[in-house]
Design an enzyme around this catalytic site. Structure first.
Site, PDB file in Angstrom:
ATOM      1  N   LYS A  54       0.841  -1.203   0.000  1.00 56.97           N
ATOM      2  CA  LYS A  54       0.000   0.000   0.000  1.00 56.97           C
ATOM      3  C   LYS A  54       0.874   1.251   0.000  1.00 56.97           C
ATOM      4  CE  LYS A  54      -3.862  -2.350   2.146  1.00 56.97           C
ATOM      5  NZ  LYS A  54      -4.518  -2.786   3.390  1.00 56.97           N
ATOM      6  N   GLN A  98      -4.514  -1.212   9.613  1.00 58.07           N
ATOM      7  CA  GLN A  98      -4.461  -2.563   9.045  1.00 58.07           C
ATOM      8  C   GLN A  98      -5.053  -3.575  10.031  1.00 58.07           C
ATOM      9  OE1 GLN A  98      -3.316  -3.378   5.831  1.00 58.07           O
ATOM     10  NE2 GLN A  98      -4.183  -5.374   6.332  1.00 58.07           N
ATOM     11  N   ASP A 121     -11.054   3.189   4.205  1.00 54.07           N
ATOM     12  CA  ASP A 121     -11.422   1.770   4.134  1.00 54.07           C
ATOM     13  C   ASP A 121     -12.941   1.595   4.150  1.00 54.07           C
ATOM     14  OD1 ASP A 121      -9.575  -0.219   3.729  1.00 54.07           O
ATOM     15  OD2 ASP A 121      -8.990  -0.400   5.839  1.00 54.07           O
TER      16      ASP A 121
END
Ligand code: NDP
Length: 297
Positions: A54, A98, A121
């Site tokens: 990422k 994460q 997200d």
């Protein structure tokens, strides 16, 4: 009949190039780079790979990447303090924590601490609520990527019968909301669904997000249907000791019946990071009060 292969890898590359162009335009207009912060707690090897990838993709798209790697023994309070600092940092447009987090942390509490306007997200309950009521917000990357592939293939989805197999908060539920917003007639199937093959047979669009290797068989699929395979399953390969990736759909079987199918790998998988970059860029434009016309990206 052989179905068309939906090339998610190529689509994702085009999307990333578009994000790159718009990131340059953003920098010219705002005088700063769009910024994405990624927080990793602990040393889970898969998470480390995702975070590295990422960060690299963020830089390649011409955005600023902020990586926060915290030791596994970090307290929840200390993680919440990092999130709060990122919430107020004007250089940070998007925040991604994460998952999974170490077991001594409450994931929902940590996600709830992220400013919803930086929730790239799309996991915050406010993001889920905005999606449900049709307000602008952030949609989880994988289902949004699936929708982009479907619209690219089919144009208007209005009136089509769609079956989503799986009801997770990350894939199945937001996928169903997106298809409903496109005026599909949506059925959400799950582990308690009766006669799944018959339910799937009605669908013009099948999205499989189950996590069961090659579960969806050729004779479940309506001829000509569009099949999006979200599953990523590692199974033993023919060669002893080796493994290979398969989806939730019997790919060879589906190719003989469907109109179009996403392969695994190379279908939905590459879309997820590309959409994350897209979400971070949209966050930057919104947070800076700059216009980005609907449908630009
Ligand atoms: P979850 O395990 O959270 O959800 C799986 C869903 O499948 C559940 O709703 C479950 O039903 C349903 N299910 C399980 N067994 C059956 C069955 N026999 N028949 C019908 N439904 C069933 O998984 P995720 O949504 O997180 O992920 C799904 C798949 O997608 C996984 O393979 C994952 O690796 C992959 N994935 C891929 C991504 C990508 O970038 N391409 C990103 C995210 C996920 P119930 O709710 O009743 O238990």
């Amino acid at each position: 009949m052989t179905a068309a292969i939906i090339d998610g890898k190529a689509f994702a590359a085009t999307l990333r190039a578009k994000v790159g162009e718009l990131a340059r335009a953003f920098e010219a207009k705002s005088g700063r780079k769009a910024g994405l912060a990624v927080v990793l707690v602990g040393e889970d090897p898969a998470s480390q790979v995702y975070v590295r990838s990422k960060g690299k993709s963020t830089l390649e798209a011409g955005m600023a990447s902020f990586e926060h790697k915290l030791p596994v023994e970090t307290t929840e309070a200390d993680l919440l303090a990092v999130v709060e600092q990122l919430n107020t940092d004007p250089a940070v447009d998007g925040i991604l924590v994460q998952l999974p987090l170490p077991s001594h942390m409450d994931e929902q509490k940590v996600i709830a601490a992220i400013n919803p306007d930086k929730d790239v997200d799309g996991f915050h309950v406010i993001s889920a609520g905005r999606l449900a009521v049709g307000q602008p917000g952030f949609v989880p990357c994988t289902p949004l990527g699936c929708l982009m592939l479907l619209k690219d293939r089919l144009g208007s989805l209005s009136g089509l019968d769609a079956v989503v197999i799986g009801r997770s908060n990350i894939v199945g539920k937001p996928m169903a909301q997106l298809l409903l917003a496109e005026s599909c007639t949506v059925t959400i199937a799950h582990s308690r669904t009766k006669d799944l093959p018959d339910v799937v047979r009605r669908a013009d669009i099948v999205v499989a997000a189950v996590g069961r290797p090659e579960m969806v068989k050729a004779d479940w699929i309506k001829p000509g249907a569009t099949v999006i395979d979200v599953g990523i399953n590692r199974v033993p390969a023919a060669e002893a000791g080796k493994t290979r990736l398969v989806g939730d759909v019997d790919y060879a079987g589906a190719m003989s019946v469907a109109g179009a199918v996403t392969p695994v790998p190379g279908g939905v998988g590459p879309m997820t990071i590309a959409v994350l970059l897209r979400n971070a860029l949209v966050a930057a434009y919104r947070n800076a009060g700059l216009a980005l016309a609907d449908g630009t990206i």
